[in-house]
Design a protein around this motif. Structure first.
Motif, PDB file in Angstrom:
ATOM      1  N   TRP A  11      28.149 -33.137  73.152  1.00 48.70           N
ATOM      2  CA  TRP A  11      28.181 -31.687  73.302  1.00 48.70           C
ATOM      3  C   TRP A  11      26.904 -31.256  73.998  1.00 48.70           C
ATOM      4  O   TRP A  11      25.866 -31.846  73.764  1.00 48.70           O
ATOM      5  N   PRO A  12      26.831 -30.325  74.867  1.00 42.54           N
ATOM      6  CA  PRO A  12      27.865 -29.389  75.295  1.00 42.54           C
ATOM      7  C   PRO A  12      28.657 -29.855  76.506  1.00 42.54           C
ATOM      8  O   PRO A  12      29.511 -29.132  76.976  1.00 42.54           O
ATOM      9  N   TYR A  40      26.602 -42.721  76.409  1.00 42.89           N
ATOM     10  CA  TYR A  40      27.719 -41.781  76.444  1.00 42.89           C
ATOM     11  C   TYR A  40      28.259 -41.650  77.851  1.00 42.89           C
ATOM     12  O   TYR A  40      27.578 -41.954  78.829  1.00 42.89           O
ATOM     13  N   LYS A  41      29.516 -41.211  77.960  1.00 43.17           N
ATOM     14  CA  LYS A  41      30.140 -40.986  79.259  1.00 43.17           C
ATOM     15  C   LYS A  41      29.719 -39.622  79.783  1.00 43.17           C
ATOM     16  O   LYS A  41      29.789 -38.630  79.071  1.00 43.17           O
ATOM     17  N   SER A  42      29.265 -39.602  81.029  1.00 43.99           N
ATOM     18  CA  SER A  42      28.820 -38.334  81.599  1.00 43.99           C
ATOM     19  C   SER A  42      28.807 -38.412  83.111  1.00 43.99           C
ATOM     20  O   SER A  42      28.602 -39.464  83.689  1.00 43.99           O
ATOM     21  N   GLN A  45      24.161 -33.543  84.034  1.00 47.30           N
ATOM     22  CA  GLN A  45      22.858 -33.651  83.377  1.00 47.30           C
ATOM     23  C   GLN A  45      22.639 -32.628  82.260  1.00 47.30           C
ATOM     24  O   GLN A  45      21.514 -32.411  81.842  1.00 47.30           O
ATOM     25  N   GLU A  46      23.684 -32.009  81.755  1.00 44.13           N
ATOM     26  CA  GLU A  46      23.520 -30.928  80.788  1.00 44.13           C
ATOM     27  C   GLU A  46      22.828 -31.389  79.497  1.00 44.13           C
ATOM     28  O   GLU A  46      21.908 -30.743  79.005  1.00 44.13           O
ATOM     29  N   PHE A  47      23.240 -32.533  78.937  1.00 38.20           N
ATOM     30  CA  PHE A  47      22.607 -33.042  77.718  1.00 38.20           C
ATOM     31  C   PHE A  47      21.170 -33.450  77.993  1.00 38.20           C
ATOM     32  O   PHE A  47      20.266 -33.189  77.197  1.00 38.20           O
ATOM     33  N   LEU A  48      20.927 -34.074  79.139  1.00 34.40           N
ATOM     34  CA  LEU A  48      19.563 -34.451  79.521  1.00 34.40           C
ATOM     35  C   LEU A  48      18.660 -33.226  79.561  1.00 34.40           C
ATOM     36  O   LEU A  48      17.534 -33.252  79.054  1.00 34.40           O
ATOM     37  N   LEU A  56      12.050 -33.815  73.288  1.00 28.50           N
ATOM     38  CA  LEU A  56      12.328 -34.957  72.418  1.00 28.50           C
ATOM     39  C   LEU A  56      11.993 -36.244  73.172  1.00 28.50           C
ATOM     40  O   LEU A  56      12.851 -36.859  73.786  1.00 28.50           O
ATOM     41  N   SER A  57      10.751 -36.652  73.111  1.00 33.38           N
ATOM     42  CA  SER A  57      10.314 -37.816  73.871  1.00 33.38           C
ATOM     43  C   SER A  57      10.788 -39.141  73.270  1.00 33.38           C
ATOM     44  O   SER A  57      10.649 -40.177  73.901  1.00 33.38           O
ATOM     45  N   ASN A  58      11.364 -39.118  72.077  1.00 30.58           N
ATOM     46  CA  ASN A  58      11.845 -40.343  71.459  1.00 30.58           C
ATOM     47  C   ASN A  58      13.364 -40.511  71.585  1.00 30.58           C
ATOM     48  O   ASN A  58      13.964 -41.323  70.909  1.00 30.58           O
ATOM     49  N   VAL A  59      14.000 -39.738  72.480  1.00 26.46           N
ATOM     50  CA  VAL A  59      15.424 -39.882  72.762  1.00 26.46           C
ATOM     51  C   VAL A  59      15.574 -40.454  74.168  1.00 26.46           C
ATOM     52  O   VAL A  59      15.032 -39.908  75.127  1.00 26.46           O
ATOM     53  N   TYR A  60      16.305 -41.558  74.270  1.00 22.66           N
ATOM     54  CA  TYR A  60      16.511 -42.233  75.550  1.00 22.66           C
ATOM     55  C   TYR A  60      17.996 -42.169  75.884  1.00 22.66           C
ATOM     56  O   TYR A  60      18.837 -42.560  75.085  1.00 22.66           O
ATOM     57  N   LEU A  61      18.320 -41.669  77.070  1.00 21.91           N
ATOM     58  CA  LEU A  61      19.703 -41.451  77.451  1.00 21.91           C
ATOM     59  C   LEU A  61      20.180 -42.521  78.421  1.00 21.91           C
ATOM     60  O   LEU A  61      19.459 -42.915  79.345  1.00 21.91           O
TER      61      LEU A  61
END
Length: 67
Positions: A11-12, A40-42, A45-48, A56-61
């Motif tokens: 989401w979103p 995730y499938k994308s 770049q909305e979630f990024l 959130l520097s500890n989240v890697y996409l």
């Protein structure tokens, strides 16, 4: 601690129950200091942008292309 989250969308970018839950789960883990890898499938770049906006520097996409 490091955790990987795998989802068919976040989401979103994609609307649905598991997508919203995945989003909230990732944010909750990140807030308590867990390193989170999100697969995730994308095709946008909305979630990024949300991750960058929330600093959130500890989240890697790891978005994968939609075929």
């Amino acid at each position: 601690m490091k955790i990987a989250v795998v989802s068919d969308g976040i989401w979103p970018e994609k609307i649905g129950g598991i997508q919203k839950y995945s989003y909230e789960f990732v944010l909750s883990l990140a807030k308590i200091g867990v390193e989170v890898g999100v697969f995730y499938k994308s095709n946008n770049q909305e979630f990024l942008n949300l991750v960058i906006q929330k600093k959130l520097s500890n989240v890697y996409l790891f978005p994968t292309p939609i075929s």
